[in-house]
Design an enzyme around this catalytic site. Sequence first.
Site, PDB file in Angstrom:
ATOM      1  N   LYS A 173       0.877  -1.171   0.000  1.00  0.00           N
ATOM      2  CA  LYS A 173       0.000   0.000   0.000  1.00  0.00           C
ATOM      3  C   LYS A 173       0.915   1.221   0.000  1.00  0.00           C
ATOM      4  CE  LYS A 173      -4.308   1.167   2.246  1.00  0.00           C
ATOM      5  NZ  LYS A 173      -4.920   1.679   1.036  1.00  0.00           N
TER       6      LYS A 173
HETATM    7  N1  PMP Z   1      -7.977  -1.821  -2.827  1.00  0.00           N
HETATM    8  C1  PMP Z   1      -7.302  -0.666  -2.821  1.00  0.00           C
HETATM    9  C2  PMP Z   1      -6.499  -0.295  -4.015  1.00  0.00           C
HETATM   10  C3  PMP Z   1      -7.374   0.184  -1.704  1.00  0.00           C
HETATM   11  O1  PMP Z   1      -6.684   1.327  -1.688  1.00  0.00           O
HETATM   12  C4  PMP Z   1      -8.181  -0.184  -0.616  1.00  0.00           C
HETATM   13  C5  PMP Z   1      -8.378   0.747   0.546  1.00  0.00           C
HETATM   14  N2  PMP Z   1      -7.293   0.876   1.340  1.00  0.00           N
HETATM   15  C6  PMP Z   1      -8.865  -1.409  -0.660  1.00  0.00           C
HETATM   16  C7  PMP Z   1      -8.742  -2.188  -1.786  1.00  0.00           C
HETATM   17  C8  PMP Z   1      -9.711  -1.867   0.490  1.00  0.00           C
HETATM   18  O2  PMP Z   1      -8.876  -2.245   1.553  1.00  0.00           O
HETATM   19  P1  PMP Z   1      -9.402  -2.215   3.074  1.00  0.00           P
HETATM   20  O3  PMP Z   1     -10.635  -3.030   3.117  1.00  0.00           O
HETATM   21  O4  PMP Z   1      -8.279  -2.829   3.828  1.00  0.00           O
HETATM   22  O5  PMP Z   1      -9.630  -0.801   3.404  1.00  0.00           O
END
Ligand code: PMP
Length: 283
Positions: free
Chosen positions: A149
């Site tokens: 991320k």
């Molecule tokens: N995919 C991407 C590209 C994201 O940025 C996010 C949000 N952080 C998610 C999926 C969803 O992840 P989460 O459920 O951990 O927030």
Amino acid sequence: MQIYISGQYFSKENAAVSVFDHGFLYGDGIFEGMRAYSGKVFRHREHLQRLWESARSIFLQIPLTPEEMENAVNETLRVNGLKDAYIRLIVTRGAGTLGLDADLCKNPQVIIIADKLSLYPREFYEKGLEIVTASTTRTNPGMLSPQVKSLNYLNNIMAKIEGHLVGSVEVLLLNSKGEVAEASGDNIFIWKRGVLHTPPSDAGILEGITRRVVLEIAAELGIKTKEAAMTRHDIYTADECFLTGSAAELIPVVKLDGRPIGGGKPGTLTKKLLARFQEETLK
Ligand code: PMP
């Protein structure tokens, strides 16, 4: 608003990092987006684990232990008097030179911003989203892994701009094989012929924590799930579709590329899973 930067608090106006920070110069850093419900960060440890995995993957040494980070996040909520909040946790490589050499960045910066939520408007949950497929594809896992991320979300931003150009607030990104990956900041699920499908990790997605919770809830409810490659055809012909993410929770999708999904209305299972998810956040 008080923003935590490497052990100190700053007002919004005074919170700043160096213009030589590689996070600023090159998107060299990582982040997490989390939520607190009634004063408790939802799946806090899981978010921290993902942050540490992102860090290991990019040779970034986080200057705190996970316990210290957990305390810093909780303290930031307290200092800001917030019980229900969106929390952005950022670790940058720190200030270096104008060159790419990461070894010259000796002081990674930890930034924690806690703010009131800015979710999709309520009507989107009631009516569902109408989304389109972006021509920008998800980054190839052979490049920088989508599991990291990272602070470089330009690819996702380009895709989202494409959506905005045609009046869609969210977009679908495919991977380089043309399979469904995810939305610009959310994972995707479909409900079809009694099975809940979502693309697998190797479709080149960020494995969302909300996605994981939804799979756990489905297992508890005895709903059959399948993590396997899917194409847009599967979405066009699905009974229901929804996106998942920490900020959005579960949000229905009622149209993709002009094709209505199911009855063109948020589906019953989507609503049931959202209600069940919200219960989970208050545990
Ligand atoms: N995919 C991407 C590209 C994201 O940025 C996010 C949000 N952080 C998610 C999926 C969803 O992840 P989460 O459920 O951990 O927030």
